[in-house]
Design a protein around this motif. Sequence first.
Motif, short mmCIF file in Angstrom:
data_model
loop_
_atom_site.label_atom_id
_atom_site.label_comp_id
_atom_site.label_asym_id
_atom_site.label_seq_id
_atom_site.Cartn_x
_atom_site.Cartn_y
_atom_site.Cartn_z
N VAL A 548 19.21 17.19 -23.68
CA VAL A 548 19.64 18.03 -22.56
C VAL A 548 19.83 17.11 -21.36
O VAL A 548 18.95 16.30 -21.05
CB VAL A 548 18.59 19.11 -22.24
N VAL A 549 20.98 17.22 -20.70
CA VAL A 549 21.31 16.35 -19.56
C VAL A 549 21.54 17.21 -18.33
O VAL A 549 22.24 18.23 -18.40
CB VAL A 549 22.56 15.50 -19.85
N VAL A 550 20.97 16.80 -17.20
CA VAL A 550 21.08 17.54 -15.94
C VAL A 550 21.41 16.55 -14.84
O VAL A 550 20.70 15.55 -14.67
CB VAL A 550 19.78 18.30 -15.59
N THR A 551 22.49 16.79 -14.09
CA THR A 551 22.75 16.03 -12.88
C THR A 551 22.42 16.91 -11.68
O THR A 551 22.68 18.12 -11.70
CB THR A 551 24.22 15.57 -12.79
N THR A 552 21.87 16.33 -10.62
CA THR A 552 21.34 17.12 -9.52
C THR A 552 21.92 16.68 -8.19
O THR A 552 22.60 15.66 -8.08
CB THR A 552 19.80 17.01 -9.45
N SER A 553 21.63 17.47 -7.15
CA SER A 553 22.11 17.19 -5.81
C SER A 553 21.49 15.93 -5.22
O SER A 553 22.02 15.36 -4.26
CB SER A 553 21.81 18.38 -4.89
N ALA A 554 20.37 15.48 -5.77
CA ALA A 554 19.75 14.23 -5.32
C ALA A 554 20.32 13.03 -6.05
O ALA A 554 19.78 11.92 -5.96
CB ALA A 554 18.24 14.30 -5.54
N ASN A 555 21.41 13.25 -6.80
CA ASN A 555 22.08 12.20 -7.59
C ASN A 555 21.21 11.66 -8.70
O ASN A 555 21.40 10.52 -9.15
CB ASN A 555 22.58 11.06 -6.70
N TYR A 556 20.25 12.45 -9.15
CA TYR A 556 19.45 12.07 -10.32
C TYR A 556 20.14 12.56 -11.59
O TYR A 556 20.74 13.64 -11.60
CB TYR A 556 18.05 12.67 -10.26
N VAL A 557 20.04 11.76 -12.62
CA VAL A 557 20.41 12.18 -13.97
C VAL A 557 19.10 12.35 -14.73
O VAL A 557 18.35 11.39 -14.93
CB VAL A 557 21.32 11.15 -14.66
N ARG A 558 18.83 13.58 -15.13
CA ARG A 558 17.58 13.89 -15.83
C ARG A 558 17.91 14.23 -17.29
O ARG A 558 18.73 15.11 -17.56
CB ARG A 558 16.87 15.06 -15.16
N VAL A 559 17.28 13.54 -18.21
CA VAL A 559 17.52 13.72 -19.64
C VAL A 559 16.23 14.20 -20.29
O VAL A 559 15.15 13.63 -20.08
CB VAL A 559 17.99 12.41 -20.29
N TYR A 560 16.35 15.29 -21.07
CA TYR A 560 15.21 15.87 -21.79
C TYR A 560 15.56 15.90 -23.29
O TYR A 560 16.73 15.98 -23.68
CB TYR A 560 14.93 17.30 -21.32
N THR A 561 14.53 15.91 -24.10
CA THR A 561 14.74 16.18 -25.51
C THR A 561 14.95 17.67 -25.71
O THR A 561 14.76 18.47 -24.77
CB THR A 561 13.54 15.73 -26.36
N LEU A 562 15.31 18.07 -26.91
CA LEU A 562 15.56 19.49 -27.16
C LEU A 562 14.29 20.32 -27.12
O LEU A 562 14.36 21.56 -27.15
CB LEU A 562 16.25 19.67 -28.52
N PHE A 563 13.14 19.68 -27.04
CA PHE A 563 11.87 20.40 -26.93
C PHE A 563 11.26 20.29 -25.54
O PHE A 563 10.10 20.59 -25.32
CB PHE A 563 10.88 19.92 -27.99
N GLY A 564 12.10 19.83 -24.56
CA GLY A 564 11.68 19.84 -23.17
C GLY A 564 10.90 18.62 -22.71
O GLY A 564 10.33 18.63 -21.62
N ILE A 565 10.84 17.56 -23.52
CA ILE A 565 10.12 16.36 -23.12
C ILE A 565 11.01 15.51 -22.22
O ILE A 565 12.12 15.15 -22.62
CB ILE A 565 9.70 15.54 -24.35
#
Length: 869
Positions: A548-565
């Motif tokens: 799971v990939v999330v880009t945010t307003s703070a310019n962070y790229v946050r990557v999670y596994t499919l189980f939320g890790i």
Amino acid sequence: MALQQRIRGRQAHTPGATFLTYTPNGKKLVTVGVDNFCRIFTTGSDDEPVTVDDCQENNTAIVAGNGFFIAGSEDGTVCKYSMEDNKLLDILVRTSLPVRDIALSPDGNWVAVASDELVVKVVNTKDTSQVQYLRDQNRSVKHVAFDNSGSHLAVSCTDGSIYMYSLSSEEPNMIKKVDGMIKSLDADAEASSKVLWHPDGRAFAAPTSTREIQIMSFSDWEYQRTFRTAHTADITAAAWSPNGALLATTSSDLTLCLWDAKTQKLLHKYDDMKATVLAMVWHPTENILSYTNNDGELFIHTDIVPTEHAPLLEKPLQPAPFFHDPSEGRNGVSAKPLTNGTNGTKHVLPERRPRRDGTPDSLDDILGPDGLSDDGMDDFVVDDDGAGYAPAINGHGKRTNGHLGALQGPAAKRGAYGSSSFRPQTHEAFQPGSTPWRGNRRYLCLNLVGFVWTVSQEQSHHTVTVEFYDREFHRDFHFTDPWKYDKACLNENGTLFSCQPQGETESTKSPAMIYYRPHETWTTRTDWRTELPKGESVTAIALSDSYVVVTTSANYVRVYTLFGIPYRVYRQKASPAVTCAAWRDYVLTIGNGPVGGDGMCQLLYTIENVKRDEVFQSEDIVALTPNSTLSSVFFSDEGDPYIYDSTGVLLTLLHWREKGQARWVPMLDTTLLSRLSSGNKEESYWPVAVASQKFHCIILKGQDKYPYFPRSILSEFDFHIPLSAPKDRKEKEKEAEAEAMDEDDADAEVKGETEQQRLEHALLLTSTLLSQLTSTLSATRPSASQSQSLRDLEASLDRTLLQLLQQECIAGEDRGMKALEIVSLMRDGNGKMMELARKVAQRYGRDVLSEKINELAERRAGGFDEDED
């Protein structure tokens, strides 16, 4: 009067109630009456109309698409007829009591039927087994009206109430009951209580019991401006002009009035009506108003709008006449677009100057109702770019010394980039596959797996529906959404949602949240939610088979596994962030970069393998043309990155696994599709996916920018790299004439040119696909099907080169050098292709070329490059 002399009256039907409608393209006008036939008139023609026989008697309503029309009658039958052969296509529905009104959705897929029954039926025009039932009204229904999106239906009941329904879900639901706006009428009364949706979609109007036209805003259900018509009898029909700038009303007092929608002022009054007008429609594009009366007559009133007011019809879409724009708040101090979304057309309302408190005075009269001078000269000089054309005013109402210029002269002569007023244009963030709000619903995700949409339920919560194309493999689901998710991703494994921070103040605002819901699990519960740090909002999300990939307003790229890790967190270099995409272990992120020559920030992309922590391309440029924008980004089913831009071009990224070697290659230019070569179609394409070497999309008709409900079917197009412009109709006619000629030379020339272009395109496309697949197989273990595809592409490439060689040999001896170049492009591992090329040359008597091919084959066999001496 000259204008009145241009009214064209025809006895269309037997004396009695008569109704009419235009087709959406305005080419045809259809009428029905008390007799058992319909009539089709051609716009601009004085020929006799086409008569469609064997219709029902005592027809009460008529609607039309471009190729069909639908009529409802007092015997309860609603029938669909073809305009091509003027035959009955289908009986859509029957009611036990007389039909009073019907309405057709803008896409022509649904018809709403009002009758003396208590239930309104909404029937699919292509599949009559699909029926929705609206049951909340307590009395019979007199009128029905779809909004411009087809997502809402207004039902005018004989009890004097308007029932507003949302049709966005499988089960329609009533979202508002409006009391006290319309008059309680008998179902067969000539007076009208029909809802008139304003063309901008944000408001509707209806005749009131006081013979006025009242406007109500759709978003907050508040009364807005009123047309005080001064009709002396009940209003029987009314209609907005196509751009919303004018309103026409008529009454049983035998008058017809034209009104300026912005000022609610009477522009012209026609008082020579012979009978009561029951139906009235504007032509979609021309200055024509047509109407029918209760005496069986049709009037086509050309130049209905007087010359001095005709420019009102030429204006673009006009805003609904509000006291205050609901999207601006009560003060109305900022301009807001009528339509929202990336690349959408924006119609901006002017800022209003508030009226002075207390009793009206002369200054109010000068400024006018909107706080603007009537002569329109208050904004003749506007210092909109800070260049000093208008004097600046300080807080005490005095002129400042800004007009004297800066102390340092050279600074004032700097270019745009050196000017303090210059602001680079950044690309807005967007979620691939999602659409903006239209009414109270929107798509959150559209792809080849299925689609996700949400419905706003009066600001309290949303309802989310997830549907799949393959319902044998996955089951649809629906849930109440108190978090108001605004983004979603869908694949074979699960559905990913995100919502933004919510709350009135910073202290009470809840943080942004990510929610992942798998489709199937072998444990009891594996869906999960996680909150982002306070103050951080989500700009885009992506879902692959692994992450799971999330880009945010703070310019962070946050990557999670499919189980939320949490797996990776890093700051994106290109900012602000724009969007992202993911496929298996690969993540592609896009953000704003340096300013380009057009004043817009260039987009930069990064591709990395999250699992191996390896970056393939870092902050490389997304190749867009000047003044264009990015519409979508996604990976194909084979794992190759694709983008689709606002100019209608689909591009893929070749060699992206090799650092510094990536390049964007156009695979399809939708503006060059052969279906558009005639020039008669106006359509665009909403990108969905690339799979099986095809571009999958939704075709949008006319000026539509986004798909809406009811959901459109998916279309697919083969790749076609743009090499030459498509032939228009005249060129095709010339080719057809040339093919019909007896001279063999002319025939061969035309056919040869067409075949040459086809082979050249096949060569370039096959070469691109081969390069793409070779790059993929170099990084993964090839499957049996991939290995076979590689061999097929190689064979196809050589086969195309052989065919090109044949074309050059047919053309003549003077093409020998080009023919030899074609042979040099062959991928020949064992000399087989060289032998075939030599045989082709010998077959057409090209002896010199045959010798050159022999020499080339010998050099290759000896391991020498063709360019070496």
